[in-house]
Motif scaffolding. Structure first.
Motif, PDB file in Angstrom:
ATOM      1  N   GLU A 253       0.880  -1.110   0.100  1.00  0.00           N
ATOM      2  CA  GLU A 253       0.010   0.013   0.100  1.00  0.00           C
ATOM      3  C   GLU A 253       0.740   1.072   0.090  1.00  0.00           C
ATOM      4  OE1 GLU A 253      -2.755  -0.020   3.355  1.00  0.00           O
ATOM      5  OE2 GLU A 253      -3.584  -1.845   2.731  1.00  0.00           O
ATOM      6  N   ARG A 274      -5.288   5.426   1.819  1.00  0.00           N
ATOM      7  CA  ARG A 274      -4.259   4.384   1.368  1.00  0.00           C
ATOM      8  C   ARG A 274      -4.507   3.695  -0.083  1.00  0.00           C
ATOM      9  NH1 ARG A 274      -0.146   2.824   3.525  1.00  0.00           N
ATOM     10  NH2 ARG A 274       0.540   3.935   5.355  1.00  0.00           N
ATOM     11  N   SER A 276      -3.879   0.370  -2.820  1.00  0.00           N
ATOM     12  CA  SER A 276      -3.120  -0.541  -2.904  1.00  0.00           C
ATOM     13  C   SER A 276      -2.267  -0.601  -4.152  1.00  0.00           C
ATOM     14  CB  SER A 276      -4.186  -1.796  -3.176  1.00  0.00           C
ATOM     15  OG  SER A 276      -4.817  -1.957  -1.757  1.00  0.00           O
ATOM     16  N   GLU A 277      -1.182  -1.605  -4.156  1.00  0.00           N
ATOM     17  CA  GLU A 277      -0.531  -1.892  -5.079  1.00  0.00           C
ATOM     18  C   GLU A 277      -1.321  -2.285  -6.345  1.00  0.00           C
ATOM     19  OE1 GLU A 277       3.923  -3.309  -3.894  1.00  0.00           O
ATOM     20  OE2 GLU A 277       2.584  -4.708  -4.122  1.00  0.00           O
ATOM     21  N   THR A 279      -2.960  -0.377  -8.557  1.00  0.00           N
ATOM     22  CA  THR A 279      -4.013   0.753  -8.663  1.00  0.00           C
ATOM     23  C   THR A 279      -3.656   1.927  -9.615  1.00  0.00           C
ATOM     24  OG1 THR A 279      -4.995   0.030  -6.490  1.00  0.00           O
ATOM     25  CG2 THR A 279      -5.743   2.052  -7.432  1.00  0.00           C
ATOM     26  N   GLU A 296       7.809   5.388   0.123  1.00  0.00           N
ATOM     27  CA  GLU A 296       6.529   4.333  -0.255  1.00  0.00           C
ATOM     28  C   GLU A 296       7.021   3.898  -1.663  1.00  0.00           C
ATOM     29  OE1 GLU A 296       3.429   5.929   2.587  1.00  0.00           O
ATOM     30  OE2 GLU A 296       3.689   4.194   1.439  1.00  0.00           O
ATOM     31  N   ALA A 298       5.310   1.208  -3.052  1.00  0.00           N
ATOM     32  CA  ALA A 298       4.382   0.336  -3.913  1.00  0.00           C
ATOM     33  C   ALA A 298       4.368   0.593  -5.184  1.00  0.00           C
ATOM     34  CB  ALA A 298       2.888   0.918  -3.254  1.00  0.00           C
TER      35      ALA A 298
END
Length: 471
Positions: A253, A274, A276-277, A279, A296, A298
């Motif tokens: 995330e 948040r 998610s990967e 997206t 971050e 992700a």
């Protein structure tokens, strides 16, 4: 162009980046020292004794001579294997105090954990994220910290949510027998709507989160990532897992802040959420600001859409500013031995109206090189060329320039020991035709003079032309 982003160094304090133009500050980490525990003092034993003894007078006299010096009792004989008063008497010398327990030393971004010689426990490091809804509808914040415990010998690490259920986090940690060695703040990300609700100003977003400090220990360490809901200072745990990182991130995330004017230009559209990967984060037709913390990582796609967008991120997300004069900020990390398969970003910069600011790590943490890469395919009368600038990083301590034997396999996606690819900046592609008169013509886009600025020093550049993958 003005860029303001609060983030952190490997330390217990926050670092402020202010780029107008870009400025990069660095600090050399300091090593920590340790004072050994005192072994305690020694008591002085009593020699015992009785009334003084006087010698007889040699001749009778009307008045006695002054008293002679007293004769002391003989010193007692030490007992085998003991101090002077073993077996009797008051006081005496205590036995040596054993070196037990553990200590934590926090010094310039490095946490040193030391277990005493007679301690048999291990260490437990827990990265905690507490999520809190604010007083106003839509407000949200995340606070992160790192707790370090001594885990008693024979006590299994509490790695399941069930072991943390039933009460708040701090109370449960004590109930589990964890012995606290210290707590290190890792900052917070906060969306504050007070001024927005009062005056209609842009919602205030502050991100002071920093990467976790390095841990050095003389005993095994178990690392956990834990998160939950935070209310009135008490944390209710919702998830816990074994982790290979203590950074304030949740695996798979990213915490993303988005803000733009509404289509009618009479309010602000905003969110802190948040994501998610996998997206896609899509901006609006307005001038968007989209921000992720530099740590971050992700794997996701950011598309700014229309408008003059500002996008800030670390390596991991792929970024396309979309139409309009976009400003992209990319923060590169210190070296991690992940090879070519580690996290990387692709940045679309074929649009010459866009600009890219790159924040470099200190060269001591992994020097970064820029490779001007042309990948070709086809041949004969028509061929294709793709242009990019690839940012690669070597392990700390490397000197000199990368050679062809390193560059070609690395840029084809193979792992090369001591090197990693951080980002590929796409500068366009052309179809090149050989004309009958010997001249060439090209159709496509090639941003030959991209607006790329560096905060910090690039360690070198190289130029390479090679066949495209699959060509």
């Amino acid at each position: 162009m003005t860029f303001f982003f609060l983030t952190g160094l490997i330390a217990a304090t926050s670092l402020l980046f202010s780029l107008d133009p870009f400025i990069f500050d660095d600090a050399e980490p300091e090593t920590s020292g340790h004072d050994d525990a005192n072994d305690g003092g020694s008591g002085n034993g009593s020699t015992g004794g009785s009334d003084p003894v006087y010698g007889p007078d040699p001749d009778p006299m009307p008045a006695p001579d002054p008293m002679p010096d007293p004769v002391p009792d003989p010193e007692p004989t030490p007992s085998p294997g003991g101090g002077p008063n073993d077996g009797g008497g008051d006081g005496g010398q205590p036995s040596d105090i054993p070196d037990t327990g553990a200590s934590m030393i926090d010094d310039a971004g490095t946490i040193t954990l030391e277990r005493g010689d007679d301690e048999t426990g291990s260490f437990l490091a827990i990265r905690v994220i507490g999520q809190d809804a604010g007083d106003q509808d839509g407000e949200i914040s995340e606070t992160a910290w790192l707790d370090v415990f001594l885990l008693p010998d024979g006590t299994p690490p509490p790695v399941t949510p069930q072991q943390w259920a039933g009460t708040d986090y701090d109370t449960q940690a004590a109930a589990l027998g964890l012995e606290s060695l210290g707590r290190i703040p890792l900052g917070s990300a906060t969306l504050d709507l007070d001024e927005y609700l009062a005056t209609g100003a842009i919602p205030e977003f502050t991100d002071t989160r920093i990467a976790a400090p390095a841990l050095v220990a003389n005993a095994p360490i178990t690392m956990l990532a834990l998160q939950g809901g935070l209310a009135e200072g008490a944390l209710s745990v919702s998830d816990v897992r074994v982790s290979d990182t203590l950074n304030p991130v949740i695996a798979g995330e990213a915490l993303v802040w988005q803000v733009a004017r509404t289509p009618a230009d009479d309010d602000w559209s905003f969110a802190l959420s948040r994501i998610s990967e996998g997206t896609n984060i899509n901006g609006s037709a307005q001038a968007d600001t989209i921000m992720l913390a530099p740590f971050e990582v992700a794997d996701m796609t950011i598309d700014g859409g229309a408008g003059a967008d500002r996008i800030e991120t670390g390596v991991g997300p792929d970024v396309n500013g979309g139409s309009g004069a976009d400003n992209i900020i990319l923060t590169l990390p210190e070296y991690q031995p992940t090879g070519a398969t580690g996290p990387m970003s692709e940045i679309a910069l074929a649009d010459s109206a866009d600009s890219l600011g790159i924040i470099l790590p200190h060269a001591d943490l992994g020097p970064v090189f820029a490779v001007e890469l042309t990948e070709t395919s086809g041949g004969g009368a028509a061929s294709a060329a793709e242009y990019s600038r690839v940012l690669i990083q070597s392990a700390p301590g490397f000197s000199g320039q990368p050679d062809i034997a390193t560059l070609e396999p690395l840029l084809r996606g193979d792992a090369v020991n001591g090197w990693r690819v951080l980002a590929k900046i796409q500068l366009g592609a052309e179809l090149i035709t050989q004309n009958g008169d010997g001249s060439t013509s090209a159709i496509g886009i090639h941003n030959e003079t991209p607006d790329i600025s560096y905060a910090g020093s690039i360690s070198g550049t190289a130029t390479l032309t090679m066949a495209a993958a699959g060509a």
